[in-house]
Design a protein around this motif. Structure first.
Motif, PDB file in Angstrom:
ATOM      1  N   LEU A 164       0.706  -1.276   0.123  1.00 41.58           N
ATOM      2  CA  LEU A 164       0.051  -0.241  -0.032  1.00 41.58           C
ATOM      3  C   LEU A 164       0.773   1.286   0.141  1.00 41.58           C
ATOM      4  N   THR A 165       2.023   1.285   0.883  1.00 48.30           N
ATOM      5  CA  THR A 165       2.732   2.426   0.876  1.00 48.30           C
ATOM      6  C   THR A 165       3.439   2.678  -0.574  1.00 48.30           C
ATOM      7  N   PHE A 166       3.855   1.564  -0.948  1.00 48.68           N
ATOM      8  CA  PHE A 166       4.661   1.876  -2.483  1.00 48.68           C
ATOM      9  C   PHE A 166       3.788   2.204  -3.575  1.00 48.68           C
ATOM     10  N   PHE A 167       2.668   1.407  -3.639  1.00 51.00           N
ATOM     11  CA  PHE A 167       1.680   1.830  -4.800  1.00 51.00           C
ATOM     12  C   PHE A 167       1.114   3.338  -4.591  1.00 51.00           C
ATOM     13  N   SER A 168       0.971   3.845  -3.453  1.00 53.52           N
ATOM     14  CA  SER A 168       0.380   5.254  -3.078  1.00 53.52           C
ATOM     15  C   SER A 168       1.329   5.968  -3.441  1.00 53.52           C
ATOM     16  N   ALA A 169       2.745   5.753  -2.923  1.00 50.88           N
ATOM     17  CA  ALA A 169       3.877   6.764  -3.110  1.00 50.88           C
ATOM     18  C   ALA A 169       4.358   6.727  -4.914  1.00 50.88           C
ATOM     19  N   VAL A 170       3.947   5.913  -5.384  1.00 51.05           N
ATOM     20  CA  VAL A 170       4.542   5.819  -6.819  1.00 51.05           C
ATOM     21  C   VAL A 170       3.266   6.627  -7.735  1.00 51.05           C
ATOM     22  N   PHE A 171       1.917   5.981  -7.313  1.00 52.69           N
ATOM     23  CA  PHE A 171       0.775   6.278  -8.321  1.00 52.69           C
ATOM     24  C   PHE A 171      -0.096   7.242  -7.758  1.00 52.69           C
ATOM     25  N   GLY A 172      -0.102   7.782  -6.645  1.00 51.99           N
ATOM     26  CA  GLY A 172      -0.812   8.800  -6.169  1.00 51.99           C
ATOM     27  C   GLY A 172      -2.236   8.544  -5.353  1.00 51.99           C
ATOM     28  N   PRO A 173      -2.834   9.573  -5.053  1.00 52.14           N
ATOM     29  CA  PRO A 173      -3.602   9.452  -3.952  1.00 52.14           C
ATOM     30  C   PRO A 173      -5.001   8.344  -4.494  1.00 52.14           C
ATOM     31  N   ILE A 174      -5.537   8.541  -5.667  1.00 53.83           N
ATOM     32  CA  ILE A 174      -6.682   7.850  -5.950  1.00 53.83           C
ATOM     33  C   ILE A 174      -6.115   6.241  -5.967  1.00 53.83           C
ATOM     34  N   VAL A 175      -5.056   5.814  -6.710  1.00 49.88           N
ATOM     35  CA  VAL A 175      -4.568   4.466  -6.648  1.00 49.88           C
ATOM     36  C   VAL A 175      -4.498   3.890  -5.247  1.00 49.88           C
ATOM     37  N   GLY A 176      -3.694   4.994  -4.302  1.00 48.64           N
ATOM     38  CA  GLY A 176      -3.532   4.583  -2.795  1.00 48.64           C
ATOM     39  C   GLY A 176      -4.926   4.457  -2.151  1.00 48.64           C
ATOM     40  N   GLY A 177      -5.773   5.358  -2.418  1.00 48.63           N
ATOM     41  CA  GLY A 177      -7.007   5.160  -1.733  1.00 48.63           C
ATOM     42  C   GLY A 177      -7.755   3.965  -1.817  1.00 48.63           C
ATOM     43  N   ALA A 178      -7.737   3.836  -3.261  1.00 45.63           N
ATOM     44  CA  ALA A 178      -8.817   2.735  -3.948  1.00 45.63           C
ATOM     45  C   ALA A 178      -7.977   1.101  -3.528  1.00 45.63           C
ATOM     46  N   ILE A 179      -6.918   1.179  -3.516  1.00 47.13           N
ATOM     47  CA  ILE A 179      -6.100  -0.134  -2.899  1.00 47.13           C
ATOM     48  C   ILE A 179      -6.291  -0.374  -1.426  1.00 47.13           C
ATOM     49  N   GLY A 180      -6.012   0.903  -0.702  1.00 47.01           N
ATOM     50  CA  GLY A 180      -6.649   0.599   0.661  1.00 47.01           C
ATOM     51  C   GLY A 180      -8.043   0.182   1.019  1.00 47.01           C
ATOM     52  N   LEU A 181      -8.945   0.886   0.081  1.00 45.98           N
ATOM     53  CA  LEU A 181     -10.271   0.537   0.494  1.00 45.98           C
ATOM     54  C   LEU A 181     -10.787  -0.902  -0.182  1.00 45.98           C
ATOM     55  N   ILE A 182     -10.294  -1.121  -1.207  1.00 44.81           N
ATOM     56  CA  ILE A 182     -10.865  -2.415  -1.973  1.00 44.81           C
ATOM     57  C   ILE A 182     -10.159  -3.679  -1.409  1.00 44.81           C
ATOM     58  N   GLY A 183      -8.834  -3.368  -1.392  1.00 46.49           N
ATOM     59  CA  GLY A 183      -7.677  -4.567  -1.046  1.00 46.49           C
ATOM     60  C   GLY A 183      -8.086  -4.910   0.340  1.00 46.49           C
ATOM     61  N   HIS A 184      -8.250  -4.015   1.566  1.00 46.52           N
ATOM     62  CA  HIS A 184      -8.741  -4.351   2.814  1.00 46.52           C
ATOM     63  C   HIS A 184     -10.243  -4.631   2.997  1.00 46.52           C
ATOM     64  N   ALA A 185     -11.212  -4.277   2.229  1.00 53.56           N
ATOM     65  CA  ALA A 185     -12.322  -4.708   2.272  1.00 53.56           C
ATOM     66  C   ALA A 185     -12.485  -6.381   1.725  1.00 53.56           C
ATOM     67  N   LEU A 186     -11.814  -6.493   0.689  1.00 56.56           N
ATOM     68  CA  LEU A 186     -12.002  -8.008   0.019  1.00 56.56           C
ATOM     69  C   LEU A 186     -11.058  -8.871   0.814  1.00 56.56           C
ATOM     70  N   GLY A 187      -9.691  -8.287   1.457  1.00 55.59           N
ATOM     71  CA  GLY A 187      -9.259  -9.209   2.219  1.00 55.59           C
ATOM     72  C   GLY A 187      -9.875  -9.635   3.438  1.00 55.59           C
ATOM     73  N   ASP A 188     -10.489  -8.666   4.316  1.00 54.58           N
ATOM     74  CA  ASP A 188     -11.399  -8.976   5.466  1.00 54.58           C
ATOM     75  C   ASP A 188     -12.477 -10.118   4.908  1.00 54.58           C
ATOM     76  N   ALA A 189     -12.974  -9.836   3.884  1.00 54.76           N
ATOM     77  CA  ALA A 189     -14.293 -10.397   3.520  1.00 54.76           C
ATOM     78  C   ALA A 189     -13.833 -12.024   3.163  1.00 54.76           C
ATOM     79  N   ILE A 190     -12.669 -12.007   2.117  1.00 51.83           N
ATOM     80  CA  ILE A 190     -12.201 -13.448   1.962  1.00 51.83           C
ATOM     81  C   ILE A 190     -11.548 -14.363   3.300  1.00 51.83           C
ATOM     82  N   PHE A 191     -10.711 -13.377   3.910  1.00 53.52           N
ATOM     83  CA  PHE A 191      -9.961 -14.197   5.187  1.00 53.52           C
ATOM     84  C   PHE A 191     -10.766 -14.498   6.344  1.00 53.52           C
TER      85      PHE A 191
END
Length: 184
Positions: free
Chosen positions: A45-72
């Protein structure tokens, strides 16, 4: 700060989200307080946010965490999803200053990267996560603020070590030879 969302950002969001989800269970529990651990996905999350900006970072944090919680875990813990999204947005706001894409990630940029990640982690985990835990789940304040502080400490360690290494390596190698290009 440029807010663009093109093909590279869509691909980065997809790859970052997938990595974030896959790494959900790659963690070392603190063992002191439940649900706190060193998590390698923080570096992604830190890397992708720092490279690709706030939209990508926010989306990865939101979608990635939500799906990770739901799946695991079988349910989504929104009080910890939103802080990851906030963290991604805050790191992404400074993406241009880190100069990772330009191959200039060294010295002052590394220092700024780590100052920003510490502040962003503090806002996300010492402030937002505990407040949301209290408001959404009626959790005891002492418990959730302790969890938030431990999450903050773990995240700054992972972001400082793995996040910085990923950003440095990409800056020196990957940034100059991006394989993503627009076709005619």
């Amino acid at each position: 700060m440029k807010l663009k969302f093109g093909v590279k950002e869509v691909v980065a969001t997809g790859i970052g989200t997938a990595l974030f989800i896959v790494l959900t269970n790659a963690q070392i529990p603190f063992g002191i307080i439940p649900n706190t651990a060193l998590q390698s996905r923080v570096a992604v999350l830190t890397f992708f946010s720092a490279v690709f900006g706030p939209i990508v970072g926010g989306a990865i944090g939101l979608i990635g965490h939500a799906l990770g919680d739901a799946i695991f875990y079988g349910s989504i813990y929104w009080s910890w999803v939103f802080p990851d999204a906030l963290f991604g947005i805050l790191m992404g706001v400074f993406a241009a200053k880190f100069a990772i894409k330009d191959g200039g990630f060294d010295g002052k940029a590394i220092a700024l990267f780590n100052v920003v990640q510490v502040i962003a982690n503090a806002l996300a985990w010492i402030l937002l996560a505990p407040v949301l835990d209290i408001l959404i789940y009626a959790e005891p304040a002492k418990k959730v603020f302790t969890q938030g502080i431990l999450a903050f400490i773990g995240n700054i360690i992972v972001a400082a070590v793995l996040g910085t290494l990923l950003a440095f390596a990409y800056s020196k190698i990957g940034a100059k030879s991006s394989s993503l290009s627009k076709e005619d």
